[in-house]
Design an enzyme around this catalytic site. Structure first.
Site, PDB file in Angstrom:
ATOM      1  N   HIS A  35       2.195 102.458  19.673  1.00 20.43           N
ATOM      2  CA  HIS A  35       2.737 101.870  20.906  1.00 20.43           C
ATOM      3  C   HIS A  35       1.625 101.824  21.942  1.00 20.43           C
ATOM      4  CE1 HIS A  35       6.463 101.284  23.613  1.00 20.43           C
ATOM      5  NE2 HIS A  35       5.389 101.074  24.376  1.00 20.43           N
ATOM      6  N   HIS A  37      -0.104  98.969  24.549  1.00 27.06           N
ATOM      7  CA  HIS A  37      -0.209  97.643  25.149  1.00 27.06           C
ATOM      8  C   HIS A  37      -1.681  97.357  25.439  1.00 27.06           C
ATOM      9  CE1 HIS A  37       4.159  97.156  25.843  1.00 27.06           C
ATOM     10  NE2 HIS A  37       4.143  98.470  26.031  1.00 27.06           N
ATOM     11  N   THR A 123       1.414  90.224  25.064  1.00 30.85           N
ATOM     12  CA  THR A 123       2.113  88.957  25.252  1.00 30.85           C
ATOM     13  C   THR A 123       1.100  87.820  25.308  1.00 30.85           C
ATOM     14  OG1 THR A 123       3.811  90.087  26.580  1.00 30.85           O
ATOM     15  CG2 THR A 123       3.700  87.679  26.739  1.00 30.85           C
ATOM     16  N   ARG A 125      -0.687  84.797  26.554  1.00 27.67           N
ATOM     17  CA  ARG A 125      -0.633  84.221  27.898  1.00 27.67           C
ATOM     18  C   ARG A 125      -1.502  82.970  27.978  1.00 27.67           C
ATOM     19  NH1 ARG A 125      -3.137  86.824  31.567  1.00 27.67           N
ATOM     20  NH2 ARG A 125      -4.090  88.433  30.267  1.00 27.67           N
ATOM     21  N   ASP A 165       8.048  89.049  26.556  1.00 30.90           N
ATOM     22  CA  ASP A 165       8.310  89.614  27.880  1.00 30.90           C
ATOM     23  C   ASP A 165       9.747  89.290  28.266  1.00 30.90           C
ATOM     24  OD1 ASP A 165       8.477  90.059  30.708  1.00 30.90           O
ATOM     25  OD2 ASP A 165       6.294  89.891  30.846  1.00 30.90           O
ATOM     26  N   GLU A 231      14.776 102.263  28.827  1.00 34.29           N
ATOM     27  CA  GLU A 231      13.720 102.810  29.686  1.00 34.29           C
ATOM     28  C   GLU A 231      14.272 103.255  31.031  1.00 34.29           C
ATOM     29  OE1 GLU A 231       9.567 101.085  29.599  1.00 34.29           O
ATOM     30  OE2 GLU A 231      10.728  99.345  28.944  1.00 34.29           O
ATOM     31  N   ASP A 314       0.071 103.075  27.528  1.00 33.89           N
ATOM     32  CA  ASP A 314      -0.988 102.394  28.279  1.00 33.89           C
ATOM     33  C   ASP A 314      -2.051 103.425  28.653  1.00 33.89           C
ATOM     34  OD1 ASP A 314       0.440  99.702  28.752  1.00 33.89           O
ATOM     35  OD2 ASP A 314       1.883 101.148  29.540  1.00 33.89           O
TER      36      ASP A 314
END
Length: 368
Positions: A35, A37, A123, A125, A165, A231, A314
C-alpha cells in the site's frame, strides 16, 4: 475488547527484540510493501529536485515549501490536510519527466529499505498544459521503474495498481479500468507491469453506488482489486456495498469494528472471507483517524489471527519507512523476532501474483 493487551504470538522462550537492535532487525528482514501511493512516497531529496526543477521553469508561480508536502516527525494533520498536500504535490509532478523521476527514486528508496516486493499505486493523470496524457503518465511510471531496476543493486520486484479517485466520474473510472486491463495483458518491454485497480481518494467524495459496476468490471477483466474502506466513521452501508465487489485486499478499514462505529456484520464479512488488511500505522495516527498506535485496529485483527500487511501508505508525506512501520508495531505490540519474521513472510500471501511466484519469493526468508 479489542483494546485489551495483545498476547504474544510466540512462546515466552522467544527472545524479544531489544530497543537497541529492533530497528536494525526490521531493516534487515525482507519486506513486502502493498500500500504505497506513488506521489505520496516522494522523499525530501526527490522533492527538492522537483522544487528546484520548477523554480526555473515556473518562476511566475508560487513554489510550495517542503513543510507543505511532508508531515514531520511528531506532527499531525487532519485527513483533509493530507489530501490538500497531494494537490500541492501534483502541481510539481506535472509532466512525464517528473513522473519518471519520482517512480525511479521511490523504487530505489524502497529497495534500500529492504523491500523485495513493491506494489505502487497511482491515478493516471492528464495535464493539457504539459501535454501529458493518462497513457503517457502510465508509460512514464513504468519507464521510471525500469530505470531504477536497471540501476538497483538489491533485488526488488515491482508491480503497479492504477487508482480510481473517488472524485472522478464513472466514465473516468471506467477508462482507468480499461487502461489497467490493456497494460496488464500487453506484452511490453517494461519489467514492471500493471496488475490491478485501487479505489482511493477523499472518502467524503463520490457515489459508490455508481462506481460499483466499474469495480465489478475490473474483476471481470481479471484485475486484482484493493479498496480503501472505512477511513472515516459512519460509512457502514458504503462498506457493505463495496465489499459486494469482492475486493482482494482492503486498505485501512479503520472504522469496521463496532467499538468505533462499525458493525459486527462488516467484521464477519471481512473475517469469513479472510480479506487481507493493509495496515498503515503512522498514516492513521498522523492523519488523526486513530488516537494513537496502541489503539490502532492492527491490535484487533492480530487478535483474530486475520491476514494483515504492514504498509507505509505515503512514506514521503508521513516521513516514515517500511522498516520504521515494523519497528513501531514491534514496540507497540511487544513483538519478538519470530513475530516480525512471521508478519513479514505472511505478507507474501497477499501479493497480487500467482502462487508459484509467491513460493519463489518466500525463499528469501529462508536465511532469516
Amino acid at each position: 475488547t479489542w483494546a485489551a493487551t495483545l498476547p504474544h504470538c510466540a512462546s515466552e522462550m522467544s527472545t524479544h527484540i531489544s530497543n537497541e537492535a529492533d530497528l536494525e532487525f526490521c531493516r534487515k528482514i525482507p519486506k513486502v510493501e502493498l500500500h504505497a501511493h506513488l506521489n505520496g512516497s516522494i522523499s525530501p531529496s526527490t522533492m527538492q529536485k522537483l522544487l528546484s526543477r520548477h523554480q526555473g521553469k515556473l518562476s511566475h508561480r508560487t513554489i510550495p515549501e517542503m513543510w507543505q508536502t511532508t508531515i514531520a516527525k511528531g506532527e499531525k494533520r487532519t485527513l483533509n490536510d493530507c489530501f490538500a498536500m497531494f494537490k500541492i504535490i501534483h502541481t510539481i509532478v506535472d509532466d512525464e519527466e517528473a513522473v519518471a523521476m519520482v517512480a525511479h527514486d521511490v523504487v530505489l528508496e524502497f529497495a534500500a529499505d529492504g523491500v523485495v516486493y513493491l506494489e505502487l499505486r497511482s491515478t493516471p493523470r492528464a495535464n493539457p498544459t504539459t501535454g501529458m496524457t493518462k497513457q503517457s503518465y502510465i508509460d512514464a511510471v513504468l519507464k521510471g521503474i525500469d530505470s531504477s531496476l536497471a540501476k538497483c543493486s538489491q533485488l526488488i520486484h515491482v508491480r503497479v495498481l492504477l487508482s480510481i479517485d473517488r472524485r472522478q466520474s464513472v466514465s473516468e473510472a471506467r477508462d482507468t479500468v480499461h487502461l489497467a486491463a490493456q497494460y496488464s495483458s500487453a506484452l511490453t518491454q517494461h519489467r514492471a507491469r500493471v496488475v490491478g485497480i485501487d479505489l482511493s481518494g477523499d472518502p467524503n467524495a463520490g457515489d459508490m453506488n455508481e462506481l460499483l459496476p466499474v469495480l465489478r468490471l475490473a474483476k471481470e477483466k481479471g484485475l486484482k482489486l484493493s479498496l480503501h474502506l472505512a477511513e472515516i466513521p459512519n460509512r457502514n452501508d458504503e462498506s457493505v456495498l463495496l465489499l459486494s465487489s469482492f475486493p482482494d485486499r482492503i486498505g485501512h478499514g479503520t472504522f469496521f469494528h463496532p467499538s468505533v462505529g462499525g458493525t459486527d456484520e462488516i467484521v464477519r464479512i471481512v473475517s469469513d472471507r479472510r480479506i487481507p488488511m493493509e495496515i498503515c500505522l503512522t498514516s492513521n495516527v498522523k492523519g488523526q483517524t486513530v488516537p494513537n498506535y496502541e489503539n490502532h485496529q492492527l491490535r484487533f485483527w492480530r487478535e483474530k489471527n486475520h491476514p494483515v500487511i504492514i504498509c507505509t501508505d505515503d512514506k514521503g508525506v508521513f516521513a516514515t519507512s517500511l522498516s520504521e512501520e515494523y519497528h513501531i508495531a514491534t514496540l507497540t505490540f511487544s513483538l519478538n523476532q519470530d513475530d516480525v519474521r512471521k508478519l513479514s513472510l505472511e505478507a507474501v500471501d497477499a501479493v497480487f501474483e500467482e502462487d508459484y511466484f509467491k513460493l519463489e519469493l518466500k525463499k528469501m526468508w529462508d536465511s532469516i
